[in-house]
Design an enzyme around this catalytic site. Structure first.
Site, PDB file in Angstrom:
ATOM      1  CB  SER A  95      49.658 -44.608 -48.030  1.00  0.00           C
ATOM      2  OG  SER A  95      50.420 -45.679 -47.537  1.00  0.00           O
ATOM      3  CG  ASP A 217      56.389 -45.618 -52.824  1.00  0.00           C
ATOM      4  OD1 ASP A 217      56.919 -45.911 -51.738  1.00  0.00           O
ATOM      5  OD2 ASP A 217      55.188 -45.316 -52.931  1.00  0.00           O
ATOM      6  CG  HIS A 246      54.786 -44.304 -49.372  1.00  0.00           C
ATOM      7  ND1 HIS A 246      54.204 -45.100 -50.340  1.00  0.00           N
ATOM      8  CD2 HIS A 246      53.968 -44.359 -48.282  1.00  0.00           C
ATOM      9  CE1 HIS A 246      53.083 -45.623 -49.859  1.00  0.00           C
ATOM     10  NE2 HIS A 246      52.914 -45.187 -48.620  1.00  0.00           N
TER      11      HIS A 246
END
Length: 272
Positions: A95, A217, A246
């Site tokens: 991320s 996602d 995610h």
């Protein structure tokens, strides 16, 4: 243990001559890699750490000005590598840490053999000729919800982000680490991440990048991975996994771990 290592709860595990650094995203901590670490420790020195602001870090160390941009986190990463004495590593960033690693590599490309970007995005906000997945109104609602009732927001956001319901072990785990963050810090960090725009510096990233993306996602549309591939300054490769959510390393480890292990071994040929 040095000051930086202690502040970031740095752990160095395993054996081997090569280092792999694992970095987590928003709302989690180093425990998000718990399924992956056992597959690495026999062959690599594995470095785990917590980004400042994670619930496992001391909130007194959180400097809202320093962490108002991703550069503050990149400086932390470089300081950790320096304090441990690492002169070369494979960096796996999930991320926001995908972009943190990219920023760090711009100033010190010599430290990074490759970047493995898991669910990374250079910008979350839609723009002209760019689909990041969110409109500004979406983000404003998210920030307001965090500010008004953080606990309620956590319980609503976790299933959406992970891609499951509250009965899911992965959703419960993400809820736990998300709720561990101090609410005011979570608001600052979420603003820094979701309002960030790293598109203008992607061409300065010259180390090889392996872009790993979930098929579905809610935070990062699949087309973002192709955008990264087209705009990074060095060689890159994309792999879209048949996973939902995610945090695929938490929710779909059986799918994700073989992919990550393959990309650790895979070397991309430089573009000519």
């Amino acid at each position: 243990m040095g000051i930086v290592e202690e502040a970031h709860n740095v752990k160095v595990l395993g054996k081997g001559n090569s280092y792999i650094v694992l970095a987590h995203g928003f709302g989690t901590d180093q425990s998000v890699w718990k399924h992956f670490v056992p597959y690495l420790v026999d062959d690599f020195r594995v470095v785990l750490y917590d980004n400042m602001g994670a619930g496992t870090t001391n909130p007194e160390y959180f400097d809202s000005e320093r962490y108002s941009s991703l550069e503050g986190y990149a400086y932390d990463l470089l300081a950790i590598l320096e304090e441990i004495g690492i002169d070369s590593c494979i960096f796996v960033g999930h991320s926001v840490s995908a972009m943190i690693g990219a920023i760090a590599s711009i100033s010190r490309p010599d430290l990074f053999l490759k970047l493995i970007m898991v669910s990374g995005s250079p910008r979350y906000l839609n723009d002209v000729n760019y689909f990041g997945g969110f409109e500004q109104d979406d983000l404003n609602q998210l920030f307001n919800a965090i500010a008004e009732n953080y606990k309620a927001w956590c319980f609503g956001f976790a299933p959406l982000a992970v891609g499951g319901d509250m009965d899911s072990v992965a959703v419960q785990e993400f809820s736990r680490t998300l709720f561990n963050m101090r609410p005011d810090i979570a608001l600052i960090v979420s603003r820094t991440i979701f309002q960030s725009d790293m598109r203008q510096v992607l061409n300065l990233v010259t180390v090889p990048c392996h872009i790993i993306q979930a098929e579905k996602d809610m935070a990062v549309p699949v087309m973002v991975s192709e955008y990264l591939h087209q705009h990074l300054g060095g060689p890159s490769i994309v792999e879209v996994m048949p996973t939902d959510g995610h945090l695929p390393q938490l929710s779909s480890p059986d799918t994700v771990i073989p992919v990550l292990l393959r990309h650790i071994q895979l070397n991309i040929e430089p573009t000519r």
